[in-house]
Every structure is written in C-alpha cells, then in structure tokens.
Design a protein around this motif. Sequence first.
Motif, short mmCIF file in Angstrom:
data_model
loop_
_atom_site.label_atom_id
_atom_site.label_comp_id
_atom_site.label_asym_id
_atom_site.label_seq_id
_atom_site.Cartn_x
_atom_site.Cartn_y
_atom_site.Cartn_z
N LYS A 1 0.83 -1.21 0.00
CA LYS A 1 0.00 0.00 0.00
C LYS A 1 0.86 1.25 0.00
O LYS A 1 0.57 2.23 -0.72
N ALA A 2 1.90 1.22 0.82
CA ALA A 2 2.80 2.38 0.87
C ALA A 2 3.45 2.63 -0.50
O ALA A 2 3.61 3.77 -0.94
N PHE A 3 3.83 1.56 -1.19
CA PHE A 3 4.44 1.70 -2.51
C PHE A 3 3.45 2.27 -3.51
O PHE A 3 3.76 3.18 -4.29
N LEU A 4 2.20 1.77 -3.50
CA LEU A 4 1.18 2.25 -4.46
C LEU A 4 0.86 3.72 -4.23
O LEU A 4 0.53 4.45 -5.17
N ASP A 5 0.93 4.16 -2.97
CA ASP A 5 0.63 5.56 -2.68
C ASP A 5 1.65 6.50 -3.31
O ASP A 5 1.36 7.69 -3.53
N THR A 6 2.83 5.99 -3.66
CA THR A 6 3.88 6.85 -4.27
C THR A 6 3.74 6.95 -5.77
O THR A 6 4.42 7.77 -6.41
N ILE A 7 2.87 6.12 -6.38
CA ILE A 7 2.72 6.11 -7.85
C ILE A 7 1.68 7.14 -8.27
O ILE A 7 0.56 7.15 -7.74
N GLN A 8 2.03 7.96 -9.26
CA GLN A 8 1.14 9.02 -9.75
C GLN A 8 0.33 8.57 -10.95
O GLN A 8 -0.80 9.01 -11.14
N ASP A 9 0.92 7.72 -11.79
CA ASP A 9 0.23 7.25 -13.00
C ASP A 9 -0.97 6.39 -12.60
O ASP A 9 -0.83 5.32 -12.01
N LYS A 10 -2.18 6.88 -12.97
CA LYS A 10 -3.40 6.20 -12.52
C LYS A 10 -3.55 4.82 -13.14
O LYS A 10 -3.93 3.84 -12.46
N ALA A 11 -3.26 4.68 -14.45
CA ALA A 11 -3.40 3.39 -15.12
C ALA A 11 -2.43 2.37 -14.52
O ALA A 11 -2.78 1.21 -14.25
N LEU A 12 -1.18 2.81 -14.32
CA LEU A 12 -0.18 1.92 -13.74
C LEU A 12 -0.58 1.54 -12.31
O LEU A 12 -0.44 0.38 -11.89
N LYS A 13 -1.11 2.52 -11.62
CA LYS A 13 -1.50 2.26 -10.23
C LYS A 13 -2.63 1.22 -10.16
O LYS A 13 -2.60 0.32 -9.32
N ASN A 14 -3.62 1.34 -11.09
CA ASN A 14 -4.72 0.36 -11.09
C ASN A 14 -4.21 -1.03 -11.43
O ASN A 14 -4.65 -2.03 -10.85
N ARG A 15 -3.29 -1.10 -12.40
CA ARG A 15 -2.76 -2.41 -12.79
C ARG A 15 -1.97 -3.04 -11.64
O ARG A 15 -2.11 -4.23 -11.35
N LEU A 16 -1.18 -2.21 -10.99
CA LEU A 16 -0.42 -2.74 -9.85
C LEU A 16 -1.33 -3.10 -8.67
O LEU A 16 -1.04 -4.02 -7.91
N GLU A 17 -2.42 -2.35 -8.55
CA GLU A 17 -3.38 -2.66 -7.47
C GLU A 17 -3.97 -4.05 -7.66
O GLU A 17 -4.10 -4.84 -6.73
N LYS A 18 -4.31 -4.38 -8.93
CA LYS A 18 -4.84 -5.71 -9.21
C LYS A 18 -3.78 -6.78 -8.95
O LYS A 18 -4.07 -7.84 -8.39
N GLU A 19 -2.55 -6.47 -9.37
CA GLU A 19 -1.47 -7.43 -9.15
C GLU A 19 -1.25 -7.64 -7.64
O GLU A 19 -1.03 -8.75 -7.16
N ARG A 20 -1.33 -6.51 -6.87
CA ARG A 20 -1.17 -6.62 -5.42
C ARG A 20 -2.27 -7.48 -4.81
O ARG A 20 -2.01 -8.32 -3.95
N SER A 21 -3.51 -7.31 -5.29
CA SER A 21 -4.62 -8.10 -4.76
C SER A 21 -4.43 -9.58 -5.05
O SER A 21 -4.69 -10.44 -4.19
N ALA A 22 -3.94 -9.86 -6.28
CA ALA A 22 -3.72 -11.26 -6.64
C ALA A 22 -2.61 -11.87 -5.78
O ALA A 22 -2.73 -13.01 -5.29
#
Length: 800
Positions: free
Chosen positions: A599-620
Amino acid sequence: MGYSLETLEFARFLDLVARNAQTEAGEALVRASRPFTSRLELDRSLAAVAETLRLSEEKNLFWTFSGIEDPQDPLAILRIENAALDAASLTAIASLCSQALAARSLIEGEKESCPTLFDIVSAFTPRLSSAIAEISRKILPGGEIDDSASPELAKLRREINSRRAQLTRSLESAMRSAGNAIQDAIVTIRNDRFVIPVKADFRGKVAGVAHGFSSSGQTVYVEPLDTIDANNEIQNLKGQEEREIGRILHSLTDLLREHLSEVEAAADAVAKLDEVKAKAVFARRFECIVPQISEDGTLDLKDARHPLLEENIREANAANSDASTNPSAAIVPSSFTLTQGRSVMIISGANAGGKTVVLKTAGLLSLMAVSGFPVPAKAASIPFYASVLADIGDHQSLNANLSTFSSHMSNIASMIDECSAPALILLDEAGTGTDPEEGSALGVAIVDHFRRECGAHVIASTHYRGLKMYAANDTDVVNASVEFDERTLQPTYRLLTGLAGASSGIEIARRFGIREKIIGDARVHLDTSAREAEEYLQRLQTETRRAEDLRIALEDEREAVAAKFNTLETAAEKREKQQMREFEARLAEAVADFDRQSKAFLDTIQDKALKNRLEKERSAQKAELNRAVVGKVNRKAAASAFSGADTDRISTGKVEVGSTVTTSFGKLGKVERIDDDVAQVVVGNIRLRQKLNELAVAEPKQKTGAKSPSTHRPIDAADSPAELNLIGKTTADAEYELDRFLDEAYMASLPRVRIIHGFGTGALKNYVHHFLKTSDLVERFEFAPDSQGGHGATIAELKQ
C-alpha cells in the motif's frame, strides 16, 4: 422362607444404622427392617438410597430433621371429632409439617433424577403451609398463645394487666399503712391471689384472709379485705382468658383436622426420609455401594467387608486414641463369585484364618441387600434370596441335652425344612463334632443336598479332607482357602479361590504356646500321607501367593509406565500447539507486512493506469499469500482427510507438467509449469505457485459418484463461514476482511456467500460491489432478497 437373623447378628447391624436416624419414627423404621418379600418394594427401597447418595455427592443436597417428636399421639387426637390439641402438640405438628415441606421443596427441584424420593413426598402438598403459618402466628415458640391470636384474647389480657396494676398499687398502699407489721414490702402471689407478707407477730394488725405461712413460720401471707373483690375480678378475667385460649386451640385443631390426610402423609414421609438418610449416612461412613439385585442368580462380591467387624475396629481405635488407623484398611476384604452353574464354595485353611468371617460377611451382606440397605463393598450383585440360613458357632445346650454335634445336626435339619429357593446356605465346619470320616461324609452329603435338591448357593468351611476332595474333583464347586503365611506363622485373612488350604493346626498350636515337645510328638504321630498332603497344600499356597504378588507388582509397573507415557504425550501436544500458534502469528505478521508495504508503494505512484494495474497485481499476490497461509496452517488436517476412504488415493509418483496434484490446502489442480523446485498449479480459474515437496500426485478414484467431501463442502461447513459482516468498518479494513473471506469461501467450495454492508452513506456498499466486480473468484453478485437484508447486504456466487 427363612432367615438366620440372630446368627448373622442382623439386629446389631440395625442398631448400627439406627444411630444415624434423627427422629424416633425414622429410628423405628430402621429397627423394624426385614428382608423384603416383594421385589418391587425392594427395588424402590434401594433406588431411594441411590438417589439420596447421588443428591448428596453430586449436588451437595440433603435434608435434615430436628426437634421432631413422635406424632402418633397428636395424630390419634386429630382423628377424634371435637377433640382439641394443646399448644405444645399443635406446635410439634406444625414443626413436623414445616420440615416435611422443606424436604419436599428440595426433592421437587430434582424430581426428574429422583422419582422414588419424589414419590415419597408427593402425598402431601404445599397447601399445608397455610395451616402451619396460622399455627405459628398464634402460638409462640415457647407454647404460649400470642396476644394477637384473637381480638377477644388481646382485650382480656389488657384488662387483666390493668386490674393487676391497680391491685398492686392498692396492696403497696396497704403495706405502707401497716408500717412495721410488713415483713418485706413486696407484693406476692399465693393460691393465684395477690397478697402481702405480714410478720406473724402482727397478724391482727392487717385485716384480711390468710393464705398460709412461710417455711420459717415468721411470715403470714394476707389478702387484705378491701382487695378481695379486685382479686376475684382478676380470677374471673383469667377464667375468660382460659376459655378464649381453649376456643383458639379448638379452632387450630379443626384447621389441622381439615388437612388430616396430608398431615399423616407428611409424618409418614418424614419417617421414611429419615430412614433413607440414615442408610445413606451409613453408606458414606462405611464406604458402601448400592447393590445390584441379580436376575441370573449370581452372587458376586468384590472387596466385601463385615460392617460390625469394622465398627469394632473403630471402637478399639477410639479407645486406644489411635485415630490414624483407617478401619477399612485394617480389614482384609473378601471377593468371590457363585453362579447357578458353580453354586458351592468350600473354604479350608488355618484355624483363626478368617473362614467364619467370610461366611458371616456373605450372609450379613446378603441380608442387608434384600432388606434394602447399601453394602460395604466395591461391587456387589446379590440374588433376591428367599432364604439366608446359617449354621455358625457352637449351639450346644445343657438344658436341651444337646452336644456340639447334636446341636449342629438339629439346626441343619431345621434349615433343610425352611429352605426356599433362591437360598444362601452357610455351614461353618460342616460335619464337625464327630468321627472325622463320618463327619466328612456327612458334610459332603449335606452340602450336596442343599446344592441339588434346594438349588441353593452353599458356602461351607471345613478342615476335612473329604470335603476338600469333593471341591477338587467337582468342576462346579469353587475350592477356596484362607491364606496362612508360613514365614510369619500368621494368617493373612486373604480369601484365595481355586485351591484348598492346609489347616496348619500344629503350627497354630505352637503359635498359641503349646510346648515344642508336644508339637514334635504330634508331628511323629501324624499320618505320613496326611503330612505329605498338608505340606503339598502349603507349598501350593506359597507359590500362589508369590504369583499373585508378582502379578500385582507387574500391574503397578504397567500403570506407572502408562501414566508416564500419558504425561509425555500431553507435554508433546502442548508444545506442538504452542509452536502452531507461534507459526500462525508469524505468518499473519508476514501478510500484514506485505499489505502495509504494498500500500505504501502504491501511494507513491502518480500514473493512474499503472496504479490500477499494480493494485490488481497486489490483490492477486495478497490472495495467493493468504491461500498459502491457510494451506500451511491446515496441512495436518488436510493430510488426515486424505487418509479417509472417501478421498482420492495419493500416489508416490513424480510431480511433472500435466500431473494432477493435491495442494497443501487440499485442492486438486493441474501442474502447468515447473521452475526448479516450484510448480505453477491451476486450480479452477486460479494459478498458484507451490514448492514441489508440498504437492502430492493424486490418482482419481476408479468409481464415479458423489464428489469427495474434502473438495466440496456444504454452505454451512463448520470451518468456513458463509456470511461476512462489515458494518462499522472502514473501506481499508473491509478490503482485508473481504479479500480473506472470499479466499476461504472459495477454498471451502461454498457456492455463494452473503456480505452485510448496511445502508449508511453507501460508500461501503459501493466499495464492496467494486471489489466483487474485479475479483477473479466471483461469478456474479446482486443485492440480497428482502428476507435476507435487502439492499443492506449483497449475495455473491463464487466460481466453481
């Protein structure tokens, strides 16, 4: 039917139990006890004792009675119309009924488990309490009638007190007027009249009626003339008071008479409950059990003790101030079994070795059992004997011109006439008192007659070789003996079944002080065959004792080893549980660290598309990590499940690409790829990565049919909840709970789940729907029906 009550000291036993009774009626019932003739009544008597002991031991409930007198005389007066009880009798009856109602209340609360006791107290009801309360209100504890018993009585007593006060003042005035003629200025009562003490020398100075002199003659008690009317008036009022008290007593007696049947039932119940409690107190004091009345005619006693012998030891200890000695431990108990097939036991062995005690113990305990008493033993099964007959002791009589042998034969003849099956026959020294050969033959014939003609259980003691041979040669006869320790030349009082015993008469004679020369001469005159037989029996007893001692030692050692093993096993289980808790805590901490860091790492990402993709990867990745945690924790349970008959058989084959395997959390999947020692496994629509040593090749069952319960569970499976309540949680908390919940539900093969999010602002509901929409585990979802929460909950169907 016949019972040797005197020979077996049944009356002494009843006296021992009767000491525990708290009422005269209860004590009388104990002393009047006799063997039952009705099996139903016997079963009820034993059941009452068993229920009382259970109440006392398991729930610490018991009743007690105090100050209850024999109610028979008051009850007899109650049965007479228009007769009245005095105040003391009314108080006694009220006390009896009150205590009976208290016992009924205690038993009524346990009536499901104590039906026999409740049947005793069910004949009277709490309606008695109103009459008892009325008596208690009007009669004081000392037996006096209370002033408030009636308005008329209160009025009369006020008037009497007022008149007494006036009269006392008048007499005090008269004493002051008489001056030195008065002996003591104290108003006194003589013959129920108020008088003043006048010196005998001044008798003429006070005009009035004399009511006698003091013991010294120096004082005369005078009722002045002017107080006679006042005294008469008081006596008149007291007469009215007594008539009013009589009316009140009549009224209270009539009130009790209306409940006469219930009062009688209460009196009977108190007597019976006191009798039962006396038996229960005896049972606790002597460590008794309630005997079983055998249906198959078996007499089975385990560690039986004679209660009178035990009481004698208690009294001897008390006289010697030796309170440390346990009387139960000082008695050597007896154990034996007689059946319909093996109904005779012949006991031989040394004199003063305890043969007669065994006979008396068996006889008295049998009488106790068929009379409804508990017996001092660890286990007891006793037939419903119609006869318990004993020929024990020396019955010779000079008056009746009977010798020892004649008295025995006369008694046995009577026993043959009285014997009724089922019966217990006890013969001490059968055939004794005459020529040994004739006595032996007669003893065998008598024992065999009771056995075959009467169908009785027979226990006989003997020193005759003929009876010993009879027992040895007949497999249906139990051969027994009392043990004699050849090392100490002392009897041990142990009953040994299976072998005859040596009489050891010469050794006993030596122990009692017969000179050695006489002992030596006796050995010389002893028949060689008899001596050899005696020595053989002694050796056999010695070997039997050694074998028994060895068996006991081995049994003790086995129990010690078993106890040590149980202790080690318990300690190992505790250590394993502690390690499992520590392991679970470390895994949970690892998952939490991953969640925080990602979560801390995702909060540092500004690119919304990249953030959503990484969010899904994090959930998986998080879901896979959660599944791994569940698999690690439940590995033992899964392994246990695989061993059942309904699970797929586990193969020892090598895990390869394409193999069907069982994962560490019990799911079947197919190996898609192997990288070094890690395999990628497809389970449904989910790809998992697991180490090869955590997988097992599974062979499908040959027989098709229902799905294995290890892979498909009902929706209400005990270890996987079908509902998640998120009300009150933030979206951040809900994410972790929801993710873990869906993983566990999917692993448990739940078809659908319900998620409760409530109404609120709608933020939690929207987040739940967004999460379900992006989850790879959810097939579809919709709001719950109105009966299941409506728009406050969502039903999600999981992929299968």
